[in-house]
Design a protein around this motif. Structure first.
Motif, PDB file in Angstrom:
ATOM      1  N   THR A 155      -0.283  -3.674  19.807  1.00  0.00           N
ATOM      2  CA  THR A 155      -1.353  -2.767  20.159  1.00  0.00           C
ATOM      3  C   THR A 155      -1.248  -1.516  19.569  1.00  0.00           C
ATOM      4  O   THR A 155      -1.886  -0.321  19.719  1.00  0.00           O
ATOM      5  CB  THR A 155      -1.867  -2.978  21.685  1.00  0.00           C
ATOM      6  OG1 THR A 155      -0.622  -2.540  22.321  1.00  0.00           O
ATOM      7  CG2 THR A 155      -2.323  -4.249  21.673  1.00  0.00           C
ATOM      8  N   ASN A 156      -0.007  -1.045  19.345  1.00  0.00           N
ATOM      9  CA  ASN A 156       0.412   0.200  18.389  1.00  0.00           C
ATOM     10  C   ASN A 156      -0.116   0.487  17.286  1.00  0.00           C
ATOM     11  O   ASN A 156      -0.105   1.378  16.609  1.00  0.00           O
ATOM     12  CB  ASN A 156       1.820   0.739  18.556  1.00  0.00           C
ATOM     13  CG  ASN A 156       2.573  -0.550  17.821  1.00  0.00           C
ATOM     14  OD1 ASN A 156       2.353  -1.400  17.619  1.00  0.00           O
ATOM     15  ND2 ASN A 156       3.836   0.176  17.280  1.00  0.00           N
ATOM     16  N   ARG A 157      -0.555  -0.647  16.688  1.00  0.00           N
ATOM     17  CA  ARG A 157      -0.986  -0.256  15.139  1.00  0.00           C
ATOM     18  C   ARG A 157      -2.294   0.409  15.237  1.00  0.00           C
ATOM     19  O   ARG A 157      -3.286   0.158  15.969  1.00  0.00           O
ATOM     20  CB  ARG A 157      -0.974  -1.806  14.506  1.00  0.00           C
ATOM     21  CG  ARG A 157       0.298  -2.402  14.313  1.00  0.00           C
ATOM     22  CD  ARG A 157       0.235  -3.868  13.727  1.00  0.00           C
ATOM     23  NE  ARG A 157       1.431  -4.222  13.274  1.00  0.00           N
ATOM     24  CZ  ARG A 157       2.137  -4.082  12.280  1.00  0.00           C
ATOM     25  NH1 ARG A 157       1.586  -3.240  11.404  1.00  0.00           N
ATOM     26  NH2 ARG A 157       3.358  -4.759  11.986  1.00  0.00           N
ATOM     27  N   THR A 158      -2.708   1.063  14.083  1.00  0.00           N
ATOM     28  CA  THR A 158      -4.122   1.288  13.697  1.00  0.00           C
ATOM     29  C   THR A 158      -4.306   1.126  12.406  1.00  0.00           C
ATOM     30  O   THR A 158      -3.430   0.544  11.769  1.00  0.00           O
ATOM     31  CB  THR A 158      -4.046   2.939  14.042  1.00  0.00           C
ATOM     32  OG1 THR A 158      -3.174   3.647  12.674  1.00  0.00           O
ATOM     33  CG2 THR A 158      -3.453   3.462  15.216  1.00  0.00           C
ATOM     34  N   ALA A 159      -5.716   0.998  12.077  1.00  0.00           N
ATOM     35  CA  ALA A 159      -6.110   0.896  10.371  1.00  0.00           C
ATOM     36  C   ALA A 159      -5.315   1.892   9.683  1.00  0.00           C
ATOM     37  O   ALA A 159      -5.039   1.354   8.499  1.00  0.00           O
ATOM     38  CB  ALA A 159      -7.645   1.082  10.486  1.00  0.00           C
ATOM     39  N   GLY A 160      -5.120   3.071   9.984  1.00  0.00           N
ATOM     40  CA  GLY A 160      -4.525   4.277   9.042  1.00  0.00           C
ATOM     41  C   GLY A 160      -3.082   3.745   8.961  1.00  0.00           C
ATOM     42  O   GLY A 160      -2.537   3.983   7.825  1.00  0.00           O
ATOM     43  N   ASN A 161      -2.443   3.218   9.887  1.00  0.00           N
ATOM     44  CA  ASN A 161      -0.960   2.926   9.679  1.00  0.00           C
ATOM     45  C   ASN A 161      -0.615   1.397   9.192  1.00  0.00           C
ATOM     46  O   ASN A 161       0.495   1.225   8.871  1.00  0.00           O
ATOM     47  CB  ASN A 161       0.099   3.223  10.812  1.00  0.00           C
ATOM     48  CG  ASN A 161      -0.291   2.469  12.204  1.00  0.00           C
ATOM     49  OD1 ASN A 161      -0.752   1.375  11.990  1.00  0.00           O
ATOM     50  ND2 ASN A 161       0.003   3.108  13.448  1.00  0.00           N
ATOM     51  N   THR A 162      -1.583   0.812   9.427  1.00  0.00           N
ATOM     52  CA  THR A 162      -1.305  -0.769   9.041  1.00  0.00           C
ATOM     53  C   THR A 162      -1.947  -1.144   7.761  1.00  0.00           C
ATOM     54  O   THR A 162      -1.662  -1.537   6.643  1.00  0.00           O
ATOM     55  CB  THR A 162      -1.612  -1.563   9.901  1.00  0.00           C
ATOM     56  OG1 THR A 162      -0.861  -1.299  11.333  1.00  0.00           O
ATOM     57  CG2 THR A 162      -1.488  -3.095   9.691  1.00  0.00           C
ATOM     58  N   LEU A 163      -3.536  -0.978   7.836  1.00  0.00           N
ATOM     59  CA  LEU A 163      -4.326  -1.483   6.697  1.00  0.00           C
ATOM     60  C   LEU A 163      -4.207  -0.455   5.556  1.00  0.00           C
ATOM     61  O   LEU A 163      -4.610  -0.919   4.373  1.00  0.00           O
ATOM     62  CB  LEU A 163      -5.629  -1.473   6.985  1.00  0.00           C
ATOM     63  CG  LEU A 163      -6.049  -2.762   7.935  1.00  0.00           C
ATOM     64  CD1 LEU A 163      -7.323  -2.853   8.378  1.00  0.00           C
ATOM     65  CD2 LEU A 163      -5.941  -3.991   6.967  1.00  0.00           C
ATOM     66  N   ALA A 164      -4.208   0.797   5.640  1.00  0.00           N
ATOM     67  CA  ALA A 164      -4.314   1.820   4.397  1.00  0.00           C
ATOM     68  C   ALA A 164      -3.237   1.515   3.551  1.00  0.00           C
ATOM     69  O   ALA A 164      -3.417   1.496   2.403  1.00  0.00           O
ATOM     70  CB  ALA A 164      -4.100   3.281   5.100  1.00  0.00           C
ATOM     71  N   PRO A 165      -2.038   1.160   4.141  1.00  0.00           N
ATOM     72  CA  PRO A 165      -0.946   1.158   2.970  1.00  0.00           C
ATOM     73  C   PRO A 165      -1.071  -0.496   2.390  1.00  0.00           C
ATOM     74  O   PRO A 165      -0.728  -0.504   1.080  1.00  0.00           O
ATOM     75  CB  PRO A 165       0.481   0.998   3.753  1.00  0.00           C
ATOM     76  CG  PRO A 165       0.084   0.895   5.060  1.00  0.00           C
ATOM     77  CD  PRO A 165      -1.335   1.481   5.195  1.00  0.00           C
ATOM     78  N   ILE A 166      -1.619  -1.297   3.100  1.00  0.00           N
ATOM     79  CA  ILE A 166      -1.819  -2.767   2.430  1.00  0.00           C
ATOM     80  C   ILE A 166      -2.862  -2.669   1.559  1.00  0.00           C
ATOM     81  O   ILE A 166      -2.958  -3.272   0.323  1.00  0.00           O
ATOM     82  CB  ILE A 166      -2.455  -3.712   3.682  1.00  0.00           C
ATOM     83  CG1 ILE A 166      -1.072  -4.059   4.695  1.00  0.00           C
ATOM     84  CG2 ILE A 166      -2.862  -4.947   3.334  1.00  0.00           C
ATOM     85  CD1 ILE A 166      -1.487  -4.729   5.778  1.00  0.00           C
ATOM     86  N   ILE A 167      -4.282  -1.727   1.562  1.00  0.00           N
ATOM     87  CA  ILE A 167      -5.094  -1.670   0.719  1.00  0.00           C
ATOM     88  C   ILE A 167      -4.953  -0.892  -0.330  1.00  0.00           C
ATOM     89  O   ILE A 167      -5.327  -1.100  -1.640  1.00  0.00           O
ATOM     90  CB  ILE A 167      -6.473  -1.234   1.522  1.00  0.00           C
ATOM     91  CG1 ILE A 167      -6.846  -2.378   2.537  1.00  0.00           C
ATOM     92  CG2 ILE A 167      -7.415  -0.946   0.439  1.00  0.00           C
ATOM     93  CD1 ILE A 167      -7.087  -3.549   1.751  1.00  0.00           C
ATOM     94  N   ARG A 168      -3.689   0.035   0.039  1.00  0.00           N
ATOM     95  CA  ARG A 168      -3.267   0.802  -1.414  1.00  0.00           C
ATOM     96  C   ARG A 168      -2.714  -0.320  -2.432  1.00  0.00           C
ATOM     97  O   ARG A 168      -2.983  -0.258  -3.637  1.00  0.00           O
ATOM     98  CB  ARG A 168      -2.130   1.740  -0.904  1.00  0.00           C
ATOM     99  CG  ARG A 168      -1.479   2.397  -2.210  1.00  0.00           C
ATOM    100  CD  ARG A 168      -0.369   3.098  -1.989  1.00  0.00           C
ATOM    101  NE  ARG A 168       0.415   3.642  -3.039  1.00  0.00           N
ATOM    102  CZ  ARG A 168       0.178   4.801  -3.840  1.00  0.00           C
ATOM    103  NH1 ARG A 168      -0.774   5.652  -3.268  1.00  0.00           N
ATOM    104  NH2 ARG A 168       0.791   5.135  -4.652  1.00  0.00           N
ATOM    105  N   VAL A 169      -1.982  -1.371  -1.954  1.00  0.00           N
ATOM    106  CA  VAL A 169      -1.284  -2.299  -2.795  1.00  0.00           C
ATOM    107  C   VAL A 169      -2.357  -3.174  -3.491  1.00  0.00           C
ATOM    108  O   VAL A 169      -2.218  -3.315  -4.555  1.00  0.00           O
ATOM    109  CB  VAL A 169      -0.130  -3.169  -2.134  1.00  0.00           C
ATOM    110  CG1 VAL A 169       0.287  -4.349  -2.878  1.00  0.00           C
ATOM    111  CG2 VAL A 169       0.805  -2.299  -1.533  1.00  0.00           C
ATOM    112  N   PHE A 170      -3.365  -3.333  -2.474  1.00  0.00           N
ATOM    113  CA  PHE A 170      -4.461  -4.220  -3.083  1.00  0.00           C
ATOM    114  C   PHE A 170      -5.091  -3.398  -4.502  1.00  0.00           C
ATOM    115  O   PHE A 170      -5.558  -3.948  -5.318  1.00  0.00           O
ATOM    116  CB  PHE A 170      -5.288  -4.511  -2.145  1.00  0.00           C
ATOM    117  CG  PHE A 170      -6.739  -5.333  -2.614  1.00  0.00           C
ATOM    118  CD1 PHE A 170      -6.594  -6.562  -2.769  1.00  0.00           C
ATOM    119  CD2 PHE A 170      -7.937  -4.574  -2.951  1.00  0.00           C
ATOM    120  CE1 PHE A 170      -7.741  -7.434  -3.103  1.00  0.00           C
ATOM    121  CE2 PHE A 170      -8.875  -5.364  -3.261  1.00  0.00           C
ATOM    122  CZ  PHE A 170      -8.816  -6.579  -3.651  1.00  0.00           C
TER     123      PHE A 170
END
Length: 767
Positions: free
Chosen positions: A592-607
């Motif tokens: 639960t310490n995850r946020t969209a900014g620290n988790t999804l943002a880098p994933i979507i950058r690679v995508f």
């Protein structure tokens, strides 16, 4: 006196005669009327209902000669992506049928006449060709009290084997009089893990995905050849022609879909959660370019838990009850994007801002003050992390995702106008996508009714919490924010075409309604770029030099203890004229310490980086790109491998360090993804694999082998297993050929049929 008596006695006789005459006339009239009515009825039936009754009679005849003339099975229509790359197709296979009664009769007749015996030859042929044990075949016949052969069950048609290839089934039929074949259609999915919830499948009465939604069109109509008789009792051959199934051309892009699937699979494996989903849409048309989710399953065997991409299900399967197994099947077969919902969180904030701007109660220049929290009644609502943003304008509210300012904006908007705009943007109603089972998510349990929107409910709604939506609802609403204000109907099938190639149905972009003005849409589209390029932007880990990207992060939490967290992230590019709208969701994150900014943002950058390479997207022309270079310039173009030997193509790819998969069990490449196209670059090492589809008719008997499963073995063991299967192992990555290195990835996948002597790639890492 005597005359008088005679006269009186004759009167009754004369009266009786007249009565008989009248009765005869009456009967004659009635008979004529009935005969006339019969003639009229015959004429009426012949002229008015003749064609219909003739058709029914033909159907009656056909129904009763099924045992003499098996149906001509129609080919089920294929499904392709927008570039006509095959996603699903059918090829004919055969059920092998034995006429047991006739075989027993023919055998007995041959014994009586001392001629050639048929039974041993027929059963031996079935045994040799189909591998059926002889004792099972002989068990179909017994000798009666007279020592004559007879069938165990007096049933002409007995299916001894199903789904047999033509090269095995047809010679049996041609050589043996009592062996017949039934042609059926076998469904093939070139990549069974590609969009399985979208494509779907059929299981008895259960129909899933496009296979179910368009089942009637895909199926076609069986034909018949049967015997009829003319007026002179001469037999004639009649035929009801077969109508093959129609074909679907979808809006999906196989390249993007495969990239999306790899992204969600990797995310699901590395971020513990209930589900991961990714949707790619054209915001101006509503066309779905990719619809991926994890965990996933294989269309080749939908009910095989060992092929589920959630290892926890496979591990627990033997210990589940029948009901638990059924629930697990249904959960993984369901399309997350149409049947599951989640709290949108902060990705909903631009919707509220758009409504307030459109109503004129908010100006882009308005300033709010944030001290870190806002009291609504007796409930204190904080900005994430308790940050106090101080004085903040509307553009900065989007950039830093300020909760306090959003509550103040919602208070200006009010319950009635918020409720109205929430409906305008499509929340609580089905989008109308051409996929089965779409949920409206309109229940009061997950969507506040107007009379439920008190001050606290309005405050939480302003930050996207306290209600649910599907990804499709959210996609359509967010597209309206950046496409000029139009709510579009999402769709996934663009054309339905018949066997001759004629278009019989076409879906076109459809505006459901206009929800905001062009000026409001243009302002929001530009300002949401600050989420990526702003110094405090919550999505700045998505920034890619040379490309303008707009975005909005969302982290939805339930309860003060954050016991449930769902992450959502909207991205579109380029900002000037968006071609791709992307929504990524991680539902119910464990950490639960995850946020969209620290988790999804880098994933979507690679995508996005892979998407830029895949589609050779040119540099954006926005205000923030003048000193930046495109990462795709100077890349080698994608070659055209069609017609080449698969062993040569694989060697070419391995020399470049590019991953690959092989499908089809042939020796010559018939198509590949990505396909060769002007300006399309060759995939780079460590990016997406090249999928090589081979023509199965080029399979060389005795020269093929199967790729063993070597993942998890050390390099030395892997090399040995691969060589045992007459293949050549080529290590790539990791620490070279050290014996204790572990194989963590292999190309092609285990079980793939390939030509002997082909090179295969293994990726290794230190154990």
């Amino acid at each position: 006196m005597p005359k008088e008596k005679i006269r009186r006695k004759s009167l009754p006789n004369s009266t009786s005669a007249r009565r008989r005459n009248r009765r005869a006339v009456f009967i004659g009239v009635v008979f004529c009327l009935l005969f006339g009515l019969l003639l009229y009825e015959i004429w009426y039936i012949q002229t008015v209902h003749g064609e219909d009754y003739s058709r029914r009679a033909s159907a009656w005849i056909i129904d009763r000669v099924d045992h003499l003339s098996p149906p001509i099975v129609p080919n089920r229509g294929w499904i392709a992506d927008r570039n006509m790359q095959p996603l699903a197709f059918s090829h004919p296979v055969y059920n092998v049928v034995l006429d047991r009664t006739m075989l027993a009769y023919r055998e007995n007749l041959a014994i009586q006449r001392n001629t050639r015996l048929w039974m041993d030859d027929t059963l031996d042929a079935l045994h040799e060709a189909l591998g059926i044990p002889m004792h099972e075949l002989r068990a179909l016949f017994v000798r009666d009290a007279d020592d004559a052969w007879q069938s165990v069950i007096r049933d002409n048609w007995y299916i001894v084997a199903r789904e047999i290839p033509a090269n095995i089934a047809l010679p049996l039929r041609d050589e043996f009089r009592d062996i017949y074949v039934e042609e059926i259609s076998f469904r093939v999915y070139p990549d069974p893990f590609l969009a399985p919830q979208v494509l779907g499948f059929l299981r008895g009465d259960a129909q899933w995905g496009l296979e179910g939604r368009y089942h009637t069109m895909l199926t076609g109509t069986a034909g018949r050849v049967f015997r009829a008789f003319g007026t002179d009792n001469t037999p004639t051959r009649e035929e009801t022609p077969v109508r093959h199934g129609m074909n679907l051309v979808t809006t999906l892009d196989s390249d993007i879909q495969r990239l999306a699937q790899e992204t969600v699979d990797h995310t699901f494996a590395t971020v513990p959660s209930d589900a991961v989903a990714l949707l790619v849409m054209d915001p101006f048309t509503g066309e779905i370019l990719a619809m991926a989710q994890a965990p996933n399953f294989s269309l080749a065997a939908p009910d095989d838990p060992s092929l589920f991409t959630d290892p926890s299900i496979s591990a627990a399967w033997p210990f589940m009850t029948a009901e638990e197994q059924t629930n697990a099947w249904f959960n993984i077969w369901r399309n997350y994007h149409t049947t599951r919902s989640f709290e949108p969180g902060s990705v909903f904030k631009p919707i509220v801002i758009a409504a307030a701007l459109e109503e004129g109660i908010l100006s882009p220049h308005d300033v709010f003050f944030c001290n870190g929290s806002h009291l609504v009644g007796d409930v204190s609502i904080r900005c994430f992390g308790g940050f106090a943003h101080g004085s903040i304008n509307v553009s900065e509210v989007i950039e830093v995702s300020c909760n306090v300012a959003m509550i103040q904006i919602m208070q200006r908007l009010g319950a009635n106008q918020f409720y109205r705009y929430r409906g305008y943007f499509g929340y609580g109603e089905r989008t109308g996508i051409d996929l089965p089972g779409e949920e409206s998510v309109s229940s009061p349990l997950v969507m506040y009714a107007l009379n439920q929107l008190g001050p606290v409910q309005l405050a939480t709604s302003s930050i996207g919490q306290g209600f649910n939506n599907t990804t499709l609802q959210a996609a359509a609403s967010f597209a309206a924010l950046i496409n000029g204000g139009n709510l579009m109907r999402p769709y996934i099938v663009s054309h339905v075409i018949d066997a001759s190639g004629a278009v019989v149905q076409e879906n076109r972009p459809q505006i459901i309604r206009s929800v905001i003005s062009q000026s409001t849409s243009d302002w929001l589209r530009r300002e949401m770029e600050q989420v990526v390029i702003g110094s405090r932007g919550t999505g700045r880990q998505t920034r890619i030099p040379g490309h303008t990207i707009g975005a909005k992060t969302g982290t939805a939490e339930r309860g003060a203890a954050r016991e449930d967290v769902s992450l959502a992230y909207w991205v579109y590019t380029p900002v000037e004229n968006p071609e791709y709208l992307i929504l990524a969701v991680i539902d119910n994150v464990v950490e639960t310490n995850r946020t969209a900014g620290n988790t999804l943002a880098p994933i979507i950058r690679v995508f996005l980086e892979d998407l830029i390479l895949l589609k050779n997207l040119p540099p954006s022309e926005g205000t923030h790109t003048e000193d930046l270079q495109s990462p795709v310039l100077g890349l080698e173009p994608m070659p055209d491998f069609v017609g080449d030997r698969v062993v040569d193509v694989v060697r070419n790819l391995i020399n470049r360090g590019i991953a690959f998969e092989v499908h089809g069990g042939g020796t010559i490449v018939s198509s590949h993804l990505p396909a060769a196209a002007p300006g399309r670059p060759l995939p780079q090492p460590n990016s997406i694999p090249v999928h090589l589809h081979t023509d199965p008719t080029t399979r060389v008997e005795g020269a093929m082998t199967f790729m063993p499963n070597v993942e998890g073995l050390n390099a030395e063991q892997a090399h040995e297993f691969i060589r045992d299967n007459l293949l050549i192992p080529i290590p790539f990555g990791g620490e070279g050929e050290r014996a204790n290195n572990e194989v963590y990835k292999q190309y092609p996948a285990a079980g793939t049929e390939v030509p002997q002597g082909m090179q295969v790639m293994i990726r290794v890492r230190p154990k």
